[in-house]
Design an enzyme around this catalytic site. Structure first.
Site, PDB file in Angstrom:
ATOM      1  CG  ASP A  84       5.326   3.472   1.640  1.00  0.00           C
ATOM      2  OD1 ASP A  84       5.387   3.802   2.844  1.00  0.00           O
ATOM      3  OD2 ASP A  84       4.313   3.647   0.936  1.00  0.00           O
ATOM      4  CE  LYS A  92       0.024   3.830   8.563  1.00  0.00           C
ATOM      5  NZ  LYS A  92      -1.406   3.967   8.662  1.00  0.00           N
ATOM      6  CE1 TYR A 147      -3.745   2.396   0.346  1.00  0.00           C
ATOM      7  CE2 TYR A 147      -2.773   3.126   2.414  1.00  0.00           C
ATOM      8  CZ  TYR A 147      -3.705   3.281   1.403  1.00  0.00           C
ATOM      9  OH  TYR A 147      -4.605   4.333   1.450  1.00  0.00           O
TER      10      TYR A 147
END
Ligand SMILES: Cc1ncc(COP(=O)(O)O)c(C=O)c1O
Length: 427
Positions: free
Chosen positions: A242, A270, A151
């Site tokens: 990522d 995050k 993702y």
């Protein structure tokens, strides 16, 4: 709705009423789409404290959602609260330079010593798009190579390949030709990447989660990251890690520190500001410095002082001796506990772990590939989540569990007991 489901809904009357009310004013009754799939309905929270959350009905939970990952220090960490509280009295955002911009960037580069520059952004989705633009402008090429199940945010191009389904777009409203620019390969297949790069000369970037957290917490095969690094160097392709999940979670220097493979760009979000909105692109000077020569990087909130003081405080907390060893041990304690319960109960399931991230999938013996993950029994796991919730354990849909520095052994042991009771309640 069956009788059991109706009884369950009555267990959270204030949350149920809040959800009903929210649906009248808020699109879907939730702030981000996936939350609407929470069963029996989204729970509405009042406050968090350390590893715990308290809902509007007065229930207490051990929190393994952690805001879908950001709250690496748990809730209300005193150093984080002090830093943010002080900064808000001095201004929320200035729209010009301030010292936290470079203090936080310097701290980040200490964690990623092989990279040279930082760009601030707000969300992982935005930062992934910035990384893509930088890669395209640096190479003068267009194509993206990525791996199935990874993702990289919800943008049109980055959704391609997250949940590949033949003949269907990833979302309604997606640009119709977007997948013409994207090649999706199986995770861990270096030969497929080698063949593709030998065949095509128009690839700008290879994107990957260094560990496939979003679809099963699946580690890369031995030597895979090294092979990808070498192929990207040979073919002049920008390699993007990522690290939106792995960053500040598996080590202060994320997967780069953990695996010792250095990409050209790292995307972070995050956990890096302990729960406050912040993202970053960290990378080689030659690529990042394009922002001063015609490659646009923009954003009103980029580098805002609230987020950056939170990042400095979070780095300070995570830099304490032994933090990542304790996070690893907490993850292992939970993973071992869940595995043992599954074994004792004779329930087929697989548990993967990377530091303080655990994946539990029912209905499969092993979780080594994206296909294993897709073969998991999500319906049964959805029932399990509701049973866990009834026993004061708040977990994510899909089987991922996040732990923070505020989770204690006692929390974890209580959780394993509740997991056992929840499984029994299902059978
Ligand atoms: C690996 C990865 N990249 C990118 C994103 C997108 O980040 P955001 O939700 O902040 O846009 C996520 C979000 O879960 C993620 O897990």
């Amino acid at each position: 709705m069956n009788q059991t489901e109706a009884t369950i809904i009555q267990a959270w009357p204030k949350s149920a009423a809040a959800y009903e009310r929210a649906r009248a004013s808020l699109g879907g009754g939730v702030s981000t789409g996936l939350r609407a799939s929470a069963r029996p309905h989204p729970i509405f929270f009042d406050r968090g404290e350390g590893g715990l959350l308290f809902d509007v009905d007065g229930n207490e939970y051990i929190d393994y959602v952690l805001g879908w990952g950001p709250n690496i220090l748990g809730h209300g960490n005193p150093a984080l609260v002090a830093a943010v509280s002080e900064q808000i009295t001095k201004g929320a955002t200035y729209g010009s330079g301030h010292e936290l911009e470079y203090l936080a960037a310097e701290a980040l580069l200490t964690a990623y010593p092989d990279l040279d520059r930082v760009l601030w952004s707000n969300t992982g989705t935005e930062a992934d798009l910035s990384a893509l633009r930088l890669a395209r402008s640096w190479t003068g090429k267009q194509r993206i190579v990525r791996f199935a199940g990874h993702y990289h945010g919800w943008s049109d191009q980055m959704l391609v390949g997250y949940r590949p389904r033949a003949g269907r777009s990833d979302t309604k409203g997606q640009q119709s030709d977007v997948d013409e620019y994207v090649d999706v390969l199986p995770w861990g297949d270096a030969d497929a990447l080698a063949a593709l790069l030998a065949d095509r000369s128009d690839v700008a970037a290879v994107f990957l989660e260094p560990v496939l957290i979003n679809s099963g917490v699946i580690h890369p095969p031995a030597g895979f990251l090294e092979a990808v690094r070498a192929l990207c160097t040979t073919h002049g392709v920008v390699l993007v890690f990522d690290e939106v999940i792995t960053g500040f979670r598996v080590a202060l220097g994320g997967a780069v520190e953990r695996f010792g493979v250095v990409p050209d760009l790292v995307v972070l979000a995050k956990a890096i500001a302990g729960g406050i909105t912040l993202a970053a692109i960290v990378g080689k000077a030659s690529i990042i410095d394009q922002v001063t020569s015609g490659t646009t990087h923009a954003g009103t909130y980029n580098g805002n002082p609230i987020a950056l003081t939170a990042a400095v405080a979070t780095i300070g907390q995570l830099s304490k001796e032994g933090t990542f060893e304790r996070l690893d041990a907490a993850g292992a304690r939970l993973a071992d506990g869940l595995r043992e319960v599954l074994r004792r109960a004779g329930v087929t399931g697989a548990v993967n772990q990377l530091g303080p991230v655990v994946q539990c999938t029912l209905g499969v013996e092993r979780l080594d590939t994206f296909d294993d993950f897709l073969a998991g029994d999500q319906v049964r796991y959805g029932d399990l989540i509701v049973e866990l919730l009834r026993r004061g354990i708040f977990t994510l849909p899909g089987g991922r569990w996040y732990l923070s520095t505020a989770h204690t052994d006692e929390h974890i042991d209580r959780t394993v007991d509740a997991f056992e009771q929840s499984l029994q309640a299902l059978t």
